[in-house]
Design an enzyme around this catalytic site. Structure first.
Site, PDB file in Angstrom:
ATOM      1  N   GLY A   1     -13.881 -35.325  38.256  1.00 20.80           N
ATOM      2  CA  GLY A   1     -14.664 -34.354  37.521  1.00 20.80           C
ATOM      3  C   GLY A   1     -15.916 -34.979  36.935  1.00 20.80           C
ATOM      4  O   GLY A   1     -17.021 -34.428  37.051  1.00 20.80           O
ATOM      5  N   HIS A   2     -15.760 -36.146  36.299  1.00 22.31           N
ATOM      6  CA  HIS A   2     -16.922 -36.859  35.774  1.00 22.31           C
ATOM      7  C   HIS A   2     -17.882 -37.254  36.900  1.00 22.31           C
ATOM      8  O   HIS A   2     -19.104 -37.123  36.771  1.00 22.31           O
ATOM      9  CB  HIS A   2     -16.488 -38.141  35.050  1.00 22.31           C
ATOM     10  CG  HIS A   2     -15.612 -37.916  33.860  1.00 22.31           C
ATOM     11  ND1 HIS A   2     -14.267 -38.220  33.868  1.00 22.31           N
ATOM     12  CD2 HIS A   2     -15.887 -37.430  32.627  1.00 22.31           C
ATOM     13  CE1 HIS A   2     -13.754 -37.943  32.685  1.00 22.31           C
ATOM     14  NE2 HIS A   2     -14.711 -37.461  31.902  1.00 22.31           N
TER      15      HIS A   2
END
Length: 276
Positions: A33-34
């Site tokens: 996600g990051h």
């Protein structure tokens, strides 16, 4: 990739950059996600800076600041592979030197949902993000939709305080079974990990009720609560159907509406959301 550990180092690095700068603020223990935010920053901007800082003021006295997962070496390797140009890794003393007592206090939008359950949380978030915005002077900053209320609070702060940065909100990145990626997922036991999919499944259930014509928010919320409560490991903090911008609860569902929820699976508190 340049590693910067102090504000003077960051300022000296930033002064040498020309053209556009993208910024991704994180608390570390990175996942895909990051990295999706880093990749978008790389695609949009000439330079990309990522911060890793576990911010004490956004944690309550009984929350997991000390136990929050950390693995700086692994994070830096992931950022380097993703093509980040610089990583800013300040200490707590660097960000909050002795005597610092000025904070950003968000308005009503920060008092609902997460703000009601975690008093002072968004005061800490808004303060550290504004400090980072001031230091990095990026043209664009990247955030994930998973923290939907955080996004709404920061959009309001940027507008109200005339901060010259564009917020870019990226879709939630999920595991194959739908669980939203989160650093806190590592707290889950195998049984809890399986149970945690109830968040995503309940969101899809709520979406299906709305798609089938149900317009009354209380009806959808109650059916979602019943759905989640059937799992013996799940304890609900809240289920909300709110206006996406103001986060005011809806009676009759209008669009765009944010369906959001916070559920404790065992001792781990997870959040998720979807927009209809």
């Amino acid at each position: 990739m340049k590693i910067l550990r102090s504000i003077p180092e960051l300022k000296a690095y930033r002064e040498k950059l020309v053209d556009s700068v993208g910024f991704v603020p994180t608390m570390g223990f990175l996942h895909d996600g990051h990295l999706s935010l880093v990749r978008q920053s790389k695609a949009d901007c000439d330079h990309s800076i990522v911060s890793i800082f576990v911010n004490p003021p956004q944690f309550g006295p009984n929350e997991d600041f000390n136990s929050y997962p950390r693995d700086i070496d692994h994070d830096l390797a992931m950022l380097d592979a993703a093509g980040a140009d610089a990583a800013f890794l300040p200490s707590v003393d660097e960000m909050y030197p002795e005597g610092a007592d000025t904070f950003v206090v968000p308005g009503k939008i920060a008092e609902r949902l997460e703000g009601a359950v975690r008093p002072g949380h968004f005061r800490g978030v808004a303060t550290v993000v504004l400090k980072l915005f001031n230091l990095i002077q990026a043209q664009k900053a990247y955030f994930g939709q998973k923290d939907a209320q955080q996004v709404a609070v920061l959009k309001k702060m940027v507008a109200d305080l005339n901060v010259t940065v564009e917020l870019v909100v990226m879709p939630i990145i999920r595991e194959k079974d739908g669980l939203a990626m989160s650093s806190r997922n590592t707290y889950l036991s195998p049984e809890e990990r399986q149970a945690a999919t109830v968040l995503y499944r309940s969101l899809k259930f709520g979406e299906s009720l709305i798609s089938a014509g149900e317009q009354h928010a209380d009806v959808v919320k109650q059916k979602m609560i019943d759905f989640i409560s059937a799992d013996k490991l799940a304890r609900i903090d809240y289920v909300s159907i709110a206006d996406q911008a103001s986060l005011e609860e809806q009676t009759i569902i209008g669009k765009p509406a944010l369906i959001s929820l916070a559920v404790r699976i065992g001792r781990t508190r997870l959040i998720d959301n979807s927009v209809v």
